[in-house]
Design an enzyme around this catalytic site. Structure first.
Site, short mmCIF file in Angstrom:
data_model
loop_
_atom_site.label_atom_id
_atom_site.label_comp_id
_atom_site.label_asym_id
_atom_site.label_seq_id
_atom_site.Cartn_x
_atom_site.Cartn_y
_atom_site.Cartn_z
N ILE A 135 12.69 9.67 25.51
CA ILE A 135 12.24 11.05 25.44
C ILE A 135 12.16 11.41 23.96
O ILE A 135 12.84 10.81 23.12
CB ILE A 135 13.16 12.02 26.21
CG1 ILE A 135 14.61 11.91 25.73
CG2 ILE A 135 13.07 11.79 27.69
CD1 ILE A 135 15.55 12.89 26.45
N ASP A 136 11.32 12.38 23.64
CA ASP A 136 11.07 12.72 22.24
C ASP A 136 12.35 13.19 21.53
O ASP A 136 13.28 13.69 22.17
CB ASP A 136 10.02 13.83 22.14
CG ASP A 136 8.67 13.40 22.69
OD1 ASP A 136 8.40 12.18 22.70
OD2 ASP A 136 7.90 14.27 23.10
N LYS A 137 12.34 13.08 20.23
CA LYS A 137 13.48 13.48 19.42
C LYS A 137 13.93 14.90 19.73
O LYS A 137 15.12 15.16 19.91
CB LYS A 137 13.13 13.36 17.93
CG LYS A 137 14.22 13.87 16.99
CD LYS A 137 13.77 13.82 15.54
CE LYS A 137 14.82 14.41 14.61
NZ LYS A 137 14.38 14.40 13.20
#
Length: 304
Positions: A135-137
């Site tokens: 999942i994105d930062k």
């Protein structure tokens, strides 16, 4: 930067396809990056990946020197929702990158996993041990980590076959009219900005399918539930923008002027469901919205 020069021995409809066959030691992503850095020339002229190759063409490739990075254990606290000898489910905080790369070599989830867990699968190598999906930062929430290769293969297959269900919660700009729907597009690199992803024509990207459902309408905002049917980079964020209602706080796809003091998008991986690789048991996990998310919701006025 070493150079490799050779003469094409056959015709090919695409240069990148020819290079992948001639230089099998390079991955597709490595070849793509070489083109992005303008390091491929045909008959002395800078080349594009889509151009054709003719027998006898002189090809020159500037191959970047390989750099190997090794993730090191770091004493970083983790919110471990569940773990056993085969896997672990982590509630990742906003602001933490999943694995090292692109200038992030410390403070990642992988660094924390190496310190906090006893084993991690090795299929993804020394940079991404245990990482089955990302999942994105600046997206918070759940992801599953494999502790051995058998678990990794099983979980990866479930994601590929869409039997691993991932549900997200996001606050969107504006008020959605539809109560629910399905967004089906193709997502690929934005032709105007290669750092971003975008909805692109068929043939220019990969199919991306997202289900959405309105949970609460507020004055100026909509709280939505999203179910991923595919797993493209930035998929929910790109599809939210495509709907005309980008995720609140999104620094890449959102509006420039933000009403709230946020460090990233209000997007949370709330629910994760999969079949346990060893026991066959169907397992589901949920993670509550983080405090900074609920604090924003508390400031909004629902539409009656």
């Amino acid at each position: 930067m070493p150079k490799k020069s050779f003469t094409a021995e056959k015709d090919c409809s695409r240069l990148d396809v020819y290079l992948s066959g001639y230089m099998p030691e390079l991955t597709r992503s490595a070849i793509k990056k070489i083109f992005e850095n303008s390091c491929v020339f045909v008959n002395g002229k800078q080349a594009k990946p889509s151009q054709s190759v003719k027998c006898g063409d002189g090809i020159e490739v500037d191959v970047p020197e390989a750099k190997e990075y090794f993730a090191k254990p770091e004493n970083i606290p983790l919110d471990i929702i569940y773990q056993d000898e085969h896997l672990a489910v982590i509630n990742k905080p906003q602001g933490m990158t999943v694995h090292i790369g692109n200038g992030n070599y410390e403070g990642t989830l992988v660094n924390a996993l190496l310190y906090n867990l006893d084993n991690l699968s090795g299929i993804n190598g020394v940079i991404r041990p245990g990482i089955v999906h990302r999942i994105d930062k600046d997206t918070s929430g759940l992801l599953v980590v494999a502790k051995n290769d058998a678990a990794h293969l099983s979980l990866s297959k479930q994601i590929e076959e869409k039997t691993c269900h991932r549900q997200y919660i996001a606050l969107l700009e504006g008020v959605l009219k539809q109560d629910n729907g399905v967004v089906t597009t193709y997502i690929g690199r934005d032709p105007k900005d290669r750092v971003k992803m975008a909805v692109v024509p068929e043939g220019k990207g990969k199919i991306a399918i997202t289900e959405y459902e309105v949970l609460t309408r507020y004055q100026g905002y909509t709280l939505c539930k999203f179910n991923l049917k595919t797993g493209r980079t930035h998929q929910i964020r790109v599809h939210a923008k495509y709907l005309g209602h980008p995720v609140v706080g999104d620094p890449v796809y959102g509006i420039k002027k933000q009403k709230f003091q946020l460090n990233g998008q209000l997007l949370h991986a709330q629910r994760l469901e999969f079949t346990h690789p060893a026991t066959g048991e169907r397992m589901s996990f949920e993670a509550p919205l983080p405090q900074y998310f609920t604090e924003v919701l508390d400031k909004l006025k629902p539409i009656e």
